[in-house]
Design an enzyme around this catalytic site. Structure first.
Site, PDB file in Angstrom:
ATOM      1  N   LEU A  17     -12.446 -26.339 -50.369  1.00  0.00           N
ATOM      2  CA  LEU A  17     -11.423 -25.310 -50.520  1.00  0.00           C
ATOM      3  C   LEU A  17     -10.156 -25.887 -51.136  1.00  0.00           C
ATOM      4  CD1 LEU A  17     -11.802 -23.428 -47.100  1.00  0.00           C
ATOM      5  CD2 LEU A  17     -13.028 -23.064 -49.260  1.00  0.00           C
ATOM      6  N   CYS A  86      -5.059 -28.287 -46.462  1.00  0.00           N
ATOM      7  CA  CYS A  86      -6.515 -28.083 -46.464  1.00  0.00           C
ATOM      8  C   CYS A  86      -7.278 -29.213 -45.799  1.00  0.00           C
ATOM      9  CB  CYS A  86      -7.017 -27.922 -47.900  1.00  0.00           C
ATOM     10  SG  CYS A  86      -6.515 -26.380 -48.693  1.00  0.00           S
ATOM     11  N   SER A 151      -9.191 -21.279 -38.823  1.00  0.00           N
ATOM     12  CA  SER A 151     -10.625 -20.987 -38.849  1.00  0.00           C
ATOM     13  C   SER A 151     -10.891 -19.775 -37.978  1.00  0.00           C
ATOM     14  CB  SER A 151     -11.421 -22.183 -38.318  1.00  0.00           C
ATOM     15  OG  SER A 151     -12.763 -21.838 -38.023  1.00  0.00           O
ATOM     16  N   TYR A 164     -12.485 -28.283 -31.559  1.00  0.00           N
ATOM     17  CA  TYR A 164     -12.231 -27.747 -32.905  1.00  0.00           C
ATOM     18  C   TYR A 164     -11.428 -26.453 -32.833  1.00  0.00           C
ATOM     19  CZ  TYR A 164     -13.214 -25.874 -37.574  1.00  0.00           C
ATOM     20  OH  TYR A 164     -13.094 -25.353 -38.838  1.00  0.00           O
ATOM     21  N   PHE A 197     -17.581 -20.430 -45.033  1.00  0.00           N
ATOM     22  CA  PHE A 197     -17.479 -20.652 -46.477  1.00  0.00           C
ATOM     23  C   PHE A 197     -18.442 -21.739 -46.921  1.00  0.00           C
ATOM     24  CE2 PHE A 197     -13.945 -17.952 -46.545  1.00  0.00           C
ATOM     25  CZ  PHE A 197     -13.486 -17.791 -47.846  1.00  0.00           C
TER      26      PHE A 197
END
Length: 260
Positions: A17, A86, A151, A164, A197
């Site tokens: 990304l 990112c 996310s 996470y 993604f």
């Protein structure tokens, strides 16, 4: 904010990304400083690109790269316009594993250090310079934009995503207060929360996992998101001054299922 003639720092800009974002910024005639552990591919080589090898966990490396980026902006006359965070890692580990052992503290620390603290450190060090820049002409007097990458797991983390999800949820939680802090400087803060993604993180998914996500977790379009769609969202954020203090889900109306 017009990207043309401005410099943007993109962490994790060498792949995925981040690389798609770099390509789109270059298409807008912007300058890009890439901070990444690995160098970018040859298709990102340009007089408008500088690469700095950085481990986002190391604050000294971040500070050095930011200072060198600022020095570069003085050469190019392209002032610092923002940061796109990112850089990130995907990890998995249940709070109590199959052997009844507790979650690894090292794994927790790693996720927080990269995804949350790394983004925070890069942003605060870049802001030191962004807030001193000349504002854009016009009624808003904008000086810069900060973009975080969270996310879907920040909202509905799956089993094994406690660390996470916590690291990404932290980015969502600090978006509004940071936007409020920076309002007097004319700097906006926006977070993107991608769903599933096509990226280096999902490249190793088994066909079964991929099919399960497409069939159960994504509504429409029933496919994984593409990096260019993320990059276009970054462009829209930059160009739309009224987007501030928000987290934007980019998910095809999908929600991560409780179990694959």
């Amino acid at each position: 904010m017009k990207a043309e003639g401005r410099t943007f720092i993109v962490s994790g800009g060498s792949s995925g990304l981040g690389a798609a974002t770099v390509q789109d910024l270059l298409a807008q005639n912007a300058y890009v400083s890439i901070l990444d552990r690995s160098p970018p591919s040859k298709d990102l080589e340009s007089a408008h690109v500088k690469y700095f090898p950085v481990d986002i966990r190391e604050v000294g490396q971040i500070e050095d790269a930011v200072e060198k980026t600022v020095a570069w902006t003085k050469e190019t006359k392209a002032p610092l316009g923002g940061v796109v965070n990112c850089a990130g890692v995907g990890i998995a580990g249940k709070i109590i594993d199959a052997h009844n052992e507790p979650h690894s503290l090292d794994l927790w620390d790693f996720a927080i250090a990269v995804n949350l603290t790394g983004s925070f450190n890069l942003t605060r060090l870049a802001l030191k310079h962004i807030v001193k820049g000349e504002p854009e002409s016009g009624p808003d007097g904008e000086r810069g934009v900060v973009i975080f990458v969270a996310s879907a797991a920040a909202y509905e983390g799956q089993p094994g995503q406690t660390a996470y999800a916590a690291s990404k949820g932290g980015l969502v939680s600090m978006t509004l207060p940071m936007a409020r802090d920076l309002a007097r400087h004319g700097v906006r803060v926006v977070t993107i929360a991608p769903g599933v993604f096509d990226s280096s993180m999902t490249a190793n998914f088994s066909p079964k996992t991929r099919k399960s996500l497409e069939n159960e977790g994504i509504i429409y379009p029933r496919r994984f998101g593409q990096p260019y769609e993320f990059a276009r969202t970054v462009r829209w954020i930059l160009e739309t001054p009224y987007i501030n203090g928000e987290t934007i889900r980019l998910s095809g109306a999908g929600r991560l299922p409780g179990k694959l």
